[in-house]
Design a protein around this motif. Sequence first.
Motif, PDB file in Angstrom:
ATOM      1  N   ALA A   1       0.830  -1.203   0.000  1.00  0.00           N
ATOM      2  CA  ALA A   1       0.000   0.000   0.000  1.00  0.00           C
ATOM      3  C   ALA A   1       0.866   1.255   0.000  1.00  0.00           C
ATOM      4  CB  ALA A   1      -0.930  -0.007   1.212  1.00  0.00           C
ATOM      5  N   LEU A   2       1.906   1.265   0.815  1.00  0.00           N
ATOM      6  CA  LEU A   2       2.825   2.405   0.838  1.00  0.00           C
ATOM      7  C   LEU A   2       3.540   2.556  -0.501  1.00  0.00           C
ATOM      8  CD1 LEU A   2       4.339   1.898   4.408  1.00  0.00           C
ATOM      9  CD2 LEU A   2       2.934   3.831   3.675  1.00  0.00           C
ATOM     10  N   HIS A   3       3.877   1.444  -1.118  1.00  0.00           N
ATOM     11  CA  HIS A   3       4.534   1.457  -2.420  1.00  0.00           C
ATOM     12  C   HIS A   3       3.621   2.089  -3.482  1.00  0.00           C
ATOM     13  CE1 HIS A   3       7.088  -0.860  -5.535  1.00  0.00           C
ATOM     14  NE2 HIS A   3       7.838   0.059  -4.983  1.00  0.00           N
ATOM     15  N   GLY A   4       2.342   1.722  -3.464  1.00  0.00           N
ATOM     16  CA  GLY A   4       1.394   2.309  -4.401  1.00  0.00           C
ATOM     17  C   GLY A   4       1.161   3.784  -4.149  1.00  0.00           C
ATOM     18  N   LEU A   5       1.099   4.172  -2.880  1.00  0.00           N
ATOM     19  CA  LEU A   5       0.929   5.587  -2.539  1.00  0.00           C
ATOM     20  C   LEU A   5       2.136   6.403  -2.990  1.00  0.00           C
ATOM     21  CD1 LEU A   5      -0.938   7.608  -1.152  1.00  0.00           C
ATOM     22  CD2 LEU A   5       0.246   7.103   1.008  1.00  0.00           C
ATOM     23  N   PHE A   6       3.315   5.834  -2.861  1.00  0.00           N
ATOM     24  CA  PHE A   6       4.529   6.497  -3.342  1.00  0.00           C
ATOM     25  C   PHE A   6       4.414   6.814  -4.832  1.00  0.00           C
ATOM     26  CE2 PHE A   6       8.334   5.071  -5.774  1.00  0.00           C
ATOM     27  CZ  PHE A   6       9.086   6.236  -5.679  1.00  0.00           C
ATOM     28  N   TYR A   7       3.975   5.851  -5.625  1.00  0.00           N
ATOM     29  CA  TYR A   7       3.853   6.095  -7.060  1.00  0.00           C
ATOM     30  C   TYR A   7       2.768   7.125  -7.365  1.00  0.00           C
ATOM     31  CZ  TYR A   7       7.210   2.687  -8.727  1.00  0.00           C
ATOM     32  OH  TYR A   7       8.378   2.035  -9.021  1.00  0.00           O
ATOM     33  N   ALA A   8       1.655   7.071  -6.640  1.00  0.00           N
ATOM     34  CA  ALA A   8       0.580   8.038  -6.874  1.00  0.00           C
ATOM     35  C   ALA A   8       1.040   9.467  -6.614  1.00  0.00           C
ATOM     36  CB  ALA A   8      -0.623   7.699  -5.990  1.00  0.00           C
ATOM     37  N   ALA A   9       1.946   9.641  -5.650  1.00  0.00           N
ATOM     38  CA  ALA A   9       2.402  10.976  -5.265  1.00  0.00           C
ATOM     39  C   ALA A   9       3.629  11.444  -6.036  1.00  0.00           C
ATOM     40  CB  ALA A   9       2.720  11.000  -3.766  1.00  0.00           C
ATOM     41  N   THR A  10       4.167  10.604  -6.917  1.00  0.00           N
ATOM     42  CA  THR A  10       5.415  10.986  -7.575  1.00  0.00           C
ATOM     43  C   THR A  10       5.378  10.913  -9.096  1.00  0.00           C
ATOM     44  OG1 THR A  10       6.280   8.714  -7.308  1.00  0.00           O
ATOM     45  CG2 THR A  10       6.827  10.310  -5.593  1.00  0.00           C
ATOM     46  N   ASP A  11       4.785   9.887  -9.666  1.00  0.00           N
ATOM     47  CA  ASP A  11       4.922   9.647 -11.103  1.00  0.00           C
ATOM     48  C   ASP A  11       4.276  10.758 -11.936  1.00  0.00           C
ATOM     49  OD1 ASP A  11       5.474   8.502 -13.531  1.00  0.00           O
ATOM     50  OD2 ASP A  11       4.001   6.901 -13.360  1.00  0.00           O
ATOM     51  N   GLY A  12       2.956  10.793 -11.984  1.00  0.00           N
ATOM     52  CA  GLY A  12       2.288  11.838 -12.753  1.00  0.00           C
ATOM     53  C   GLY A  12       2.490  13.226 -12.172  1.00  0.00           C
ATOM     54  N   VAL A  13       2.632  13.305 -10.854  1.00  0.00           N
ATOM     55  CA  VAL A  13       2.834  14.599 -10.197  1.00  0.00           C
ATOM     56  C   VAL A  13       4.123  15.260 -10.680  1.00  0.00           C
ATOM     57  CG1 VAL A  13       3.292  15.701  -7.962  1.00  0.00           C
ATOM     58  CG2 VAL A  13       1.464  14.007  -8.170  1.00  0.00           C
ATOM     59  N   LEU A  14       5.182  14.472 -10.830  1.00  0.00           N
ATOM     60  CA  LEU A  14       6.444  15.018 -11.324  1.00  0.00           C
ATOM     61  C   LEU A  14       6.285  15.543 -12.749  1.00  0.00           C
ATOM     62  CD1 LEU A  14       9.486  15.533 -11.033  1.00  0.00           C
ATOM     63  CD2 LEU A  14       9.868  13.182 -11.835  1.00  0.00           C
ATOM     64  N   ALA A  15       5.617  14.783 -13.609  1.00  0.00           N
ATOM     65  CA  ALA A  15       5.424  15.232 -14.989  1.00  0.00           C
ATOM     66  C   ALA A  15       4.628  16.529 -15.043  1.00  0.00           C
ATOM     67  CB  ALA A  15       4.715  14.137 -15.788  1.00  0.00           C
ATOM     68  N   ALA A  16       3.592  16.648 -14.210  1.00  0.00           N
ATOM     69  CA  ALA A  16       2.803  17.877 -14.178  1.00  0.00           C
ATOM     70  C   ALA A  16       3.641  19.056 -13.694  1.00  0.00           C
ATOM     71  CB  ALA A  16       1.584  17.692 -13.271  1.00  0.00           C
ATOM     72  N   ALA A  17       4.521  18.829 -12.728  1.00  0.00           N
ATOM     73  CA  ALA A  17       5.381  19.900 -12.228  1.00  0.00           C
ATOM     74  C   ALA A  17       6.366  20.375 -13.289  1.00  0.00           C
ATOM     75  CB  ALA A  17       6.132  19.422 -10.984  1.00  0.00           C
ATOM     76  N   VAL A  18       6.940  19.428 -14.016  1.00  0.00           N
ATOM     77  CA  VAL A  18       7.902  19.791 -15.062  1.00  0.00           C
ATOM     78  C   VAL A  18       7.215  20.576 -16.171  1.00  0.00           C
ATOM     79  CG1 VAL A  18       9.488  18.880 -16.802  1.00  0.00           C
ATOM     80  CG2 VAL A  18       9.381  17.820 -14.544  1.00  0.00           C
ATOM     81  N   ALA A  19       5.993  20.178 -16.526  1.00  0.00           N
ATOM     82  CA  ALA A  19       5.272  20.858 -17.599  1.00  0.00           C
ATOM     83  C   ALA A  19       5.069  22.333 -17.303  1.00  0.00           C
ATOM     84  CB  ALA A  19       3.921  20.175 -17.838  1.00  0.00           C
ATOM     85  N   SER A  20       4.974  22.689 -16.033  1.00  0.00           N
ATOM     86  CA  SER A  20       4.793  24.092 -15.656  1.00  0.00           C
ATOM     87  C   SER A  20       6.108  24.852 -15.569  1.00  0.00           C
ATOM     88  CB  SER A  20       4.064  24.174 -14.304  1.00  0.00           C
ATOM     89  OG  SER A  20       2.756  23.670 -14.415  1.00  0.00           O
ATOM     90  N   ALA A  21       7.223  24.158 -15.731  1.00  0.00           N
ATOM     91  CA  ALA A  21       8.521  24.809 -15.587  1.00  0.00           C
ATOM     92  C   ALA A  21       9.190  25.119 -16.915  1.00  0.00           C
ATOM     93  CB  ALA A  21       9.461  23.930 -14.743  1.00  0.00           C
ATOM     94  N   VAL A  22       8.599  24.679 -18.036  1.00  0.00           N
ATOM     95  CA  VAL A  22       9.225  24.890 -19.341  1.00  0.00           C
ATOM     96  C   VAL A  22       8.180  25.393 -20.336  1.00  0.00           C
ATOM     97  CG1 VAL A  22      11.053  23.180 -19.033  1.00  0.00           C
ATOM     98  CG2 VAL A  22       8.856  22.462 -19.948  1.00  0.00           C
ATOM     99  N   PRO A  23       8.596  26.171 -21.340  1.00  0.00           N
ATOM    100  CA  PRO A  23       7.666  26.632 -22.373  1.00  0.00           C
ATOM    101  C   PRO A  23       7.125  25.467 -23.191  1.00  0.00           C
ATOM    102  CG  PRO A  23       9.736  27.869 -22.423  1.00  0.00           C
ATOM    103  CD  PRO A  23       9.954  26.693 -21.527  1.00  0.00           C
ATOM    104  N   ALA A  24       5.992  25.684 -23.849  1.00  0.00           N
ATOM    105  CA  ALA A  24       5.338  24.622 -24.613  1.00  0.00           C
ATOM    106  C   ALA A  24       6.246  24.069 -25.712  1.00  0.00           C
ATOM    107  CB  ALA A  24       4.036  25.145 -25.222  1.00  0.00           C
ATOM    108  N   GLY A  25       7.015  24.935 -26.373  1.00  0.00           N
ATOM    109  CA  GLY A  25       7.868  24.495 -27.466  1.00  0.00           C
ATOM    110  C   GLY A  25       9.022  23.629 -27.032  1.00  0.00           C
ATOM    111  N   ARG A  26       9.303  23.566 -25.719  1.00  0.00           N
ATOM    112  CA  ARG A  26      10.384  22.723 -25.203  1.00  0.00           C
ATOM    113  C   ARG A  26       9.857  21.664 -24.238  1.00  0.00           C
ATOM    114  NH1 ARG A  26      14.583  27.436 -23.255  1.00  0.00           N
ATOM    115  NH2 ARG A  26      13.575  29.114 -24.401  1.00  0.00           N
ATOM    116  N   ARG A  27       8.549  21.463 -24.255  1.00  0.00           N
ATOM    117  CA  ARG A  27       7.920  20.604 -23.253  1.00  0.00           C
ATOM    118  C   ARG A  27       8.460  19.186 -23.265  1.00  0.00           C
ATOM    119  NH1 ARG A  27       3.084  21.991 -21.631  1.00  0.00           N
ATOM    120  NH2 ARG A  27       4.083  24.031 -21.500  1.00  0.00           N
TER     121      ARG A  27
END
Length: 422
Positions: free
Chosen positions: A331-357
């Motif tokens: 359960a902790l392993h699954g929660l770790f992935y829920a809080a990191t995988d897609g969340v990291l991608a969403a954070a990166v998307a807000s840090a770079v312009p669309a043309g360099r996404r």
Amino acid sequence: MYLADNRRPAASAAAPAPGPGRSARIAPTVLALGTVSLITDVSSEMVTAVLPLYLVTALGVTPLGFGLLDGVFNGASAVLRLLGGFLGDRGGGRHKAVAAAGYGLSALCRPALLLVRTAPLIGLVLAVDRVGKGLRTAPRDAMISLATPPEHRGRAFGVHRAMDTAGALSGPLLAFLLLRGAPGGFHAVFLVSSYVAALGVLVLVVLVPGRSLRPAPRAVVARLRLRELLRLPALRRITAGAALLGLATVSDSFVYLLLQRRLDLPASWFPLLPLGTAAVYLLAAVPVGALADRIGRRRLFVLGHGALLAGYGLLLARPGGGAVLAAVVLALHGLFYAATDGVLAAAVASAVPAGRRGAGLALVGTGQAAGRFVCSIAVGALWSRWGDTVALAAMAAALTAAVAVATRLVGRAAEGGAHPAD
């Protein structure tokens, strides 16, 4: 939305500002890509679920040898992630074509597993499979981010990861059923996986839109170089934090082998262990992604590693634990992935312009994959020399230090964030 390089607004993003009544709607592109990921993960997780046992029991690979192969499986995509990201961004968004090439390459590796019998050849097939994953990951995530309003990217990535995880949940179950029907029938698993992978490529070609971004100006395309990305302070810090945390992230395969040894599970039950992780990830991905949109994606990414650290601690504190220990750790392993995988991608998307996404996502993914590659080799070496308990204790200490340092990196990155939620 304000870019991390503080120079210009993201007017080129493909997703329009949300209007009344449609702010919470998930874009068709996200759902189509989620379907592709669901099917592909059924195929890949069928193999992943049985591969550790196949290598260790059927082929007699040592823990150090398995660590090297596992490192290849998790780290060979590092450089190719950059290539996939840059190729996808060129010409204003060739993301689908690059992603299709990556999915196709991985699909070809499934039947190849039927033909190889030695650890070096299996390592080669795994490396090619990871090349395919490296090519497709950044363009796929770029398409998701470009189809979604910035303030809802955490939720969109959560929906995609939930669909992806539904496949990850189904794959081990299918592998389990095949092994129960034909004990030791690893090749039956590889064969069925091949057909499922081919279906995923077909769905991508038919259902996913061909272009995810309007043609970019020549000046933007010309700047798609690594040194330009590294000039974005927030992206540099996110990449450093992801790589640092990756250095102390024990791979899924090692976690499941540890649990199997502590529970003394029969070999045919081994593929069920990933189901616990996948079930929790499936349930938590969307609400945790929405939470990240509200409280901060970068901070939640770092804090999510606390769940992984707690799992390490339980395995160390109760080496003879039973089914309850396994359930809590998974359960902790699954929660770790829920809080990191897609969340990291969403954070990166807000840090770079669309043309360099795509390139920005690839850079962070490369850092993370490289860290995990080193970690797998280190765990394999420690396990071979001093045993699994010493290896896990060393990684727990390393992860504690990594979380402390990454928290400071993320705090500094948030000062120049592109979106208030970051």
